[in-house]
Each structure stands twice: as C-alpha cells, then as structure tokens.
Write a protein that holds these residues in place. Structure first.
Motif, PDB file in Angstrom:
ATOM      1  N   GLU A 217      44.057  35.234  24.633  1.00 35.19           N
ATOM      2  CA  GLU A 217      44.880  34.036  24.436  1.00 35.19           C
ATOM      3  C   GLU A 217      46.006  33.956  25.450  1.00 35.19           C
ATOM      4  OE1 GLU A 217      46.252  33.960  20.394  1.00 35.19           O
ATOM      5  OE2 GLU A 217      44.189  33.828  19.634  1.00 35.19           O
ATOM      6  N   ASN A 220      44.781  32.851  28.737  1.00 37.93           N
ATOM      7  CA  ASN A 220      44.523  31.425  28.707  1.00 37.93           C
ATOM      8  C   ASN A 220      45.814  30.608  28.731  1.00 37.93           C
ATOM      9  OD1 ASN A 220      41.717  30.630  28.749  1.00 37.93           O
ATOM     10  ND2 ASN A 220      41.511  31.952  26.955  1.00 37.93           N
ATOM     11  N   ASN A 221      46.805  31.145  27.998  1.00 39.29           N
ATOM     12  CA  ASN A 221      48.083  30.420  27.959  1.00 39.29           C
ATOM     13  C   ASN A 221      48.757  30.363  29.328  1.00 39.29           C
ATOM     14  OD1 ASN A 221      47.719  30.058  25.279  1.00 39.29           O
ATOM     15  ND2 ASN A 221      49.190  31.642  24.629  1.00 39.29           N
TER      16      ASN A 221
END
Lengths: 298, 436
Positions: A217, A220-221
């Motif tokens: 995550e 991706n962030n």
C-alpha cells in the motif's frame, strides 16, 4: 486487536528525545519492519518493548493485556550487537539462556538439541564461542533468540555478517515462524530485504514515527505514475496527450502518465510501437525512506 | 527467584570448572608448604661461606669467656695469642677477620680505647649484628661479674611474672590477649582479602558481560538486579568453596603431612632447644598458656560475627564492585573508578592493626561502628568481649547501609550496562544516582 499495540510512547535521555509520542500497531503473524536512520530511536523503542527500559509516558499492550515483566518470557530478542559468553560451550550457553526465559530443564535440553540438529551444528555443540566463525556464532545467536518458542520475535539486523547460504536459512526460518503465527519485528537498514520479507513497516526518524503501513500500500501511495516499457523494432514511443516520455535508451523507455495502464498501452500501440513488456514503476521502500527522511529533516 | 538461582549457578560453575580455579585452589597451599622448605634450602646453600674470627685479647680480661659461634655455623670465634700481627694472619688466609681488644681496654669506659674489628671482606649486616651482640654481652657479663655476686646475678637476669587483671572480670591473661589478637588479625585479613580478590572478580565478570554484549540478551530475560545479585552470590560461593578446600588442606596437612615432614623440620629446629634445655621447658608452659588462652575465647560468637560480617561486607563491597564494572567503559576506566571503593577497604585494614593493639580505644570503637570498616574490624574485635550494644549498633547500621548502598549500586549498574564507548567519570555516576 493487534498483537502489539504501542500507544504514544515517549522516552527522554536528559534533553534528548529518543522516542517522541510513537504509536504503532503490529498484527499477529506479520513480519513488521522497523526502519530508520542511525540514531532514530529504533533501539530505544525495542528496549522499551523488551522492558529493558521503561517509557516516560505512553502504554504498550501485549496480546491485548497491559505489558508486564512476565511477558518478556514470550519475547525473543536478538540485539544488533551480538553477544554470547566466550568461555561457555554452545550447548551450555543455549541451555542457560533457555532457562532464563523460564523453560524447564528437560524441555530446554530437548529444544536446544533439536535446534542444534536443525541448524546442522551438532559437531560444534561442545565447542566454545571463541572457536567459532562469525557466521556460526550468528546461527547460535539466532537459536538463542527463538528456542523458548516466543510469540514476539525482535530481530535487529539479523542478516549482518551472514553469507548468502546462512542468510537464506535465517530468512526461511523467519517465514516459517510468521506462518506459525509468531509476530516478528525486524529492524534493518537493508531496504531490499524489507520489500522481500516485511508485510508492514514503520519509519522512525528523530524519535518520531513519520510513516507506517502495509508495504504494498505504501509503495502504491507513493507512486509517481511512472511506467516502464520494453519494445523491439525502430519505432520509438513519442510523447502525446496520453503520456510523456521521461527518458528513453535503446529499447527501453520510461513514461509518465496519470491515465490507467490500459489506456496508456492503447496509445502506445496506436503509435505502432512493438511492445514487449509494460509495467508500472512503484517506488522502492528505499526511495520512500530517503524521500521521507529528507522531507522530515528539511 | 528461580532465575536468580540459575544465574548464581552459572557464575559458580563456570568459574569452579576452570583450570585456573583448580590451579589456585591446589597451588596456593602447596606454595605455602613449599615456601618454608625453599627458604631453608636457600639459607643452607646460598651462603655456605664461613667466617673465622680471631679474638686477640691483649687486655686478658676475657680469658675465661667463650664467645659463642653463630648457630648456623657461619661465624666461629677463635681466641688465640699470636706472634705475628693480626693483619698478616688475615692476609695469609688463616683468619677472615679479627676482633682486637686493646691492652688498656676499660670495662666501664668502653669508648676510651675501643675494640676494633678488622676484616678483608665486607661483613654483612646480620653477621655484624651477631658480632656486636656477642661482644657487648661478654662485656656486660664481665661488668656484672666484677660487681655482683653470682647468686644475685641469676636473680637479676630472669623475667618477672606480672598478673594482669581487669576490674570486674578477674583474670586478664596476656595469653588471651595474644591469641585474641592473632585470631582477630586472621579474621580481619581473611575478610579484607576476600573483599579485594573476589570483589575485583565481580567487577571483571560484569565488564565481560557488558563488553561481550551478552548483557542486552540477558536483561531482556531477567531484571538487572537479578543479574547483579546472581553475580555477587555466585562469586561469593566460589570464594567460600576455595576457603573450605583450603581449610581441608590445612587440617589434612596438619594431621597427615606435618608428622611426616615434621621429622626433617624438627630435626633442624630441635638442636638449639637441646642446648638451651632450660628454655625448652619455658616453651612447654607457653603451649599450656596458649591452650588456656584458647579456652577463654568465645568461638561461637566469633563464628556468628564472622558469618554475618563476611556476608554483609562481601555484599556491600561486591555490589559496589559490580556497579563500577557496569559503569566502566574499559579496564583502565574501571581502575580509575575503583579508587574510592578500595580506599575505605585499605584504610580499614590499617585501622584494624591499630585497633587490635587497643581494642577498647576510640579508633577500634568507630572502626567497628562505621559500616564501611565494620566488616573488617568488628569480627576481628569479636575475640575480645565487646559490649552487646556496640555489636547491635554496628549490625543495625550495617543492615541499613546495605539496603541503601545496594539500591544505589543497582541504579549505577542499570544505567551503566547500557552505556557504551563513553569514558565515565565519578561526577557522571553521581548524576545517575541523583536521577529520579
């Protein structure tokens, strides 16, 4: 509820704030990476978790209960600076450390023997640490950390000084332990290992938790909407409405675009480029680390 | 508690199982056994030279006097009237030296025309003393012979018995004082040695764990105070084991070896006793006196006192040694920090010697009360009858101090074991103590 819940922990040494209001939540059965530059406060936080130090303020919940001394028997800790008794045999040493963790004599001896067999150091059992290579004593240190079957395992730079074969052995063991439901906190500087091994991370800088979350995550962030492609033939992709070419060399190019991958591929194919591969470029943990630390220090 | 016992066990076994433990435990008493023989051998073979001394008495005052030879046979006095000069007799090698008593030698004014001693080689200090003593004795005997009757002479030369008594307690036998002092000194010395030798062993043990970095693994399993207590008691037990073995060796040595070895030892020592037959009878009564003195010693109170102060003193200083081991960054740093701890120990030992000379004095009193010197001084004074309130006061102060010092030591220890690479000063340790 998380296996280890750290709430607003602070610790000062004189005027120096080693930990400043750190909160973390570590799930059972996960490998948790504790990252940060030297002197960031990782070791202090680990020492607070192992109850070597007491926090000035804040709370820790261990498996849902307020942390207490008795729980240290369920923690296995391998400090960065390795240490064993030089004048004791491997067997005696492991037995002693197991008993200090509250194991019964017979239980300790069976466990020590089975780990010694598993790590193939039986012939070294009655040797003293002085006589061992560095890698060998690392193995002994790792056994000492986990032999009392702890629920929480804290490893500070577990791979330093290990050759690739022994590194792999320890790495496999870490995965095995996580699979068996053990929670592992893993502190390191080596970012490629973090991506391989850790599920979640926290980034500590100057005593503060500046970033934490799931590895995928987070990547991706922090993605920059960059895409990498390989192609064959002479037709080179050109910047257009859908994307712009950041760089290009030989049969490789990096594009920047805010569109979805499918739309970008469609535009590339419209330019009659012979596409071989296409993938989104996610920032490595190392890149995020450096960026965040620099931003925090700025 | 169970874990503290494991720590004690480890500290004990890892040390007792080493070769160096075996070596010092067996070696030290052997050394003590061998030492007297070595000394005898050295004196036998080192200086076998004999000094033949011519006594040339021109005054004829000493015609009936025999100058006794030195017991070890290194000096012979030979009285002779020569035709040649003493110088040439020495030069020709007949004699090594000569005592020249001038013709006009005056027994009263011995300095007017003094006795001369001439020699070719240099005469050593012990031989000089012997020669001077013998000649002085001969002169003073001659003086007394001239002026005092023989029957009176014997009376003058004897020691006068004096009965020492203390008001309220009757007999105050000298033999008791001698034995009590000897026992006191022995006990004080034993405790002093134990604290210094095993105290520094504690310090090194803590430093080893700190520098080995095993400390962090250990304190993630047990509390620092458990480690500290485990180390102090574990090493204390090593010391106790060593003492017990030495005790056994001493007893066995006395019962079994001494009668065998004693034959040769006594052989050498018996001779002068046979010559001075009158003196040997004095020896027998002395032994009787020692036995009587021993009967007056209250061994149970000494034993209790020893047990308490040995444990208390060892723990008090042991915890300080452990604290220094934890605080010091390396051996040199620790050596400089240890001075304030060694000082009271060494001073106590010197005070002990004075205190035994005057067990009712002020120095003995304060030394036995102040907790830093009482472990060495009080048990040594136990052989004398010390008032009960003084012992009680000393014990209470000791217990209070132990709690206080142990708390401080534990604080220094706890802080010190996590400090690496920094040279620590006493001022800094003071700050650690004052920190909440």
């Amino acid at each position: 509820m998380a296996f280890l819940e750290i709430n607003n922990v602070s610790k000062k040494f004189g005027d120096y704030e080693a930990n400043n209001n750190i909160s973390l939540s570590i799930e059972r059965g996960k490998v948790f990476g504790l990252l940060g530059p030297n002197g960031a406060g990782k070791t202090t936080l680990i020492r607070i978790i192992t109850r070597i130090l007491m926090p000035d303020s804040g709370e820790i919940f261990f498996n849902g209960k307020r942390h207490q001394d008795a729980f240290t028997e369920q923690i296995g800790y391998m400090p960065e600076e390795r240490g064993l008794y030089k004048n004791m045999t491997i067997y005696d040493q492991l037995l002693y450390l197991a008993r200090l963790k509250g194991m019964k004599s017979s239980e300790a001896s069976t466990t020590v023997n089975s780990w010694i067999r598993k790590f193939e150091i039986e012939s070294w059992k009655t040797k003293k640490i002085d006589e061992l290579s560095k890698g060998m004593s690392q193995k002994v240190q790792f056994i000492a950390t986990i032999l009392h079957n702890p629920e929480l395992i804290i490893l500070d730079e577990p791979f330093s000084g290990l050759d690739p074969i022994n590194s792999k052995l320890i790495e496999d063991e870490i995965f095995q332990l996580a699979k068996a439901g053990k929670t592992i906190i893993f502190s390191t500087h080596r970012m490629e290992q973090v991506e391989q091994i850790c599920n979640d991370i926290a980034l500590i800088n100057k005593g503060k938790n500046i970033l934490s979350g799931n590895v995928t995550e987070l990547r991706n962030n922090f993605k920059k909407n960059l895409f990498e492609l390989h192609f064959s033939g002479d037709t080179v992709p050109q910047s257009c409405d859908a994307f712009s070419v950041i760089r290009h060399s030989g049969n490789e190019a990096v594009l920047s675009s805010s569109l979805l991958p499918n739309q970008i591929i469609k535009s590339i194919l419209e330019q009659h480029v012979a596409l071989n591969s296409f993938k989104e470029l996610l920032p490595s943990i190392q890149e995020i680390f450096i960026e965040q630390v620099n931003a925090a220090n700025a | 508690m169970r874990k503290t016992l494991f720590i004690i066990q480890r500290e004990y076994l890892t040390r007792v199982k080493t070769k160096s433990f075996l070596l010092t435990t067996i070696g030290a008493p052997l050394l003590f056994l061998i030492l007297p023989f070595a000394l005898i051998l050295i004196s036998e073979y080192a200086d076998k030279s004999v000094t033949n001394i011519l006594v040339e008495d021109k005054s004829s005052l000493f015609d009936d006097v025999v100058f006794p030879d030195k017991e070890d046979g290194s000096i012979y006095f030979i009285k002779e009237k020569l035709n040649i000069s003493a110088d040439s007799a020495i030069n020709s090698g007949v004699y090594d030296a000569a005592v020249l008593i001038p013709k006009d030698f005056d027994l009263i004014h011995t300095g007017r025309s003094p006795i001369r001693f001439i020699s070719k080689k240099r005469i050593g200090i012990t031989d000089r003393i012997h020669i001077k003593d013998e000649i002085s004795k001969a002169v003073s005997n001659k003086v007394m012979q001239q002026f005092i009757e023989d029957s009176l002479l014997a009376d003058i030369q004897k020691t006068v018995p004096i009965n020492f008594e203390r008001i309220g307690s009757g007999d105050d036998k000298s033999s008791f004082i001698t034995i009590a002092s000897a026992i006191g000194y022995g006990i004080g010395f034993l405790i002093y040695m134990t604290i210094t030798i095993y105290g520094s062993m504690i310090m090194r043990g803590v430093m080893e764990e700190k520098n080995n970095r095993i400390m962090e693994v250990l304190i993630s399993s047990v509390k620092p105070w458990q480690l500290m207590i485990g180390k102090i008691f574990g090493i204390g037990a090593v010391g106790l084991t060593q003492f017990i073995i030495w005790g056994f060796i001493l007893v066995i040595g006395n019962l079994v070896l001494m009668p065998i070895l004693g034959v040769t030892m006594a052989g050498g020592m018996a001779e002068p006793q046979i010559i001075n037959a009158s003196q040997s009878s004095v020896d027998v009564s002395e032994i009787q006196q020692i036995l009587n003195g021993l009967k007056d010693i209250n061994f149970s109170s000494i034993g209790l006192g020893f047990a308490f102060y040995f444990t208390a003193g060892f723990f008090l200083y042991g915890s300080l040694f452990a604290a220094i081991g934890a605080a010091g960054s390396d051996e040199t740093n620790a050596q400089s920090l240890i001075i304030p701890i060694m000082m009271p120990i060494v001073i106590s030992f010197f005070v002990l010697i004075t205190a035994l000379g005057n067990p009712d004095g002020k120095l003995a009193f304060w030394g036995s009360i102040i907790p830093f010197s009482s472990p060495i001084i009080m048990p040594a004074l136990m052989a004398f009858d010390i008032p009960g309130w003084q012992i009680a006061l000393s014990v209470v102060l000791m217990i209070i101090t132990i709690f206080f010092i142990a708390a401080i030591a534990a604080k220094i220890y706890r802080t010190g074991i996590l400090m690496y690479g920094k040279k620590v000063t006493l001022a800094e340790i003071g700050k650690w103590i004052l920190k909440k």
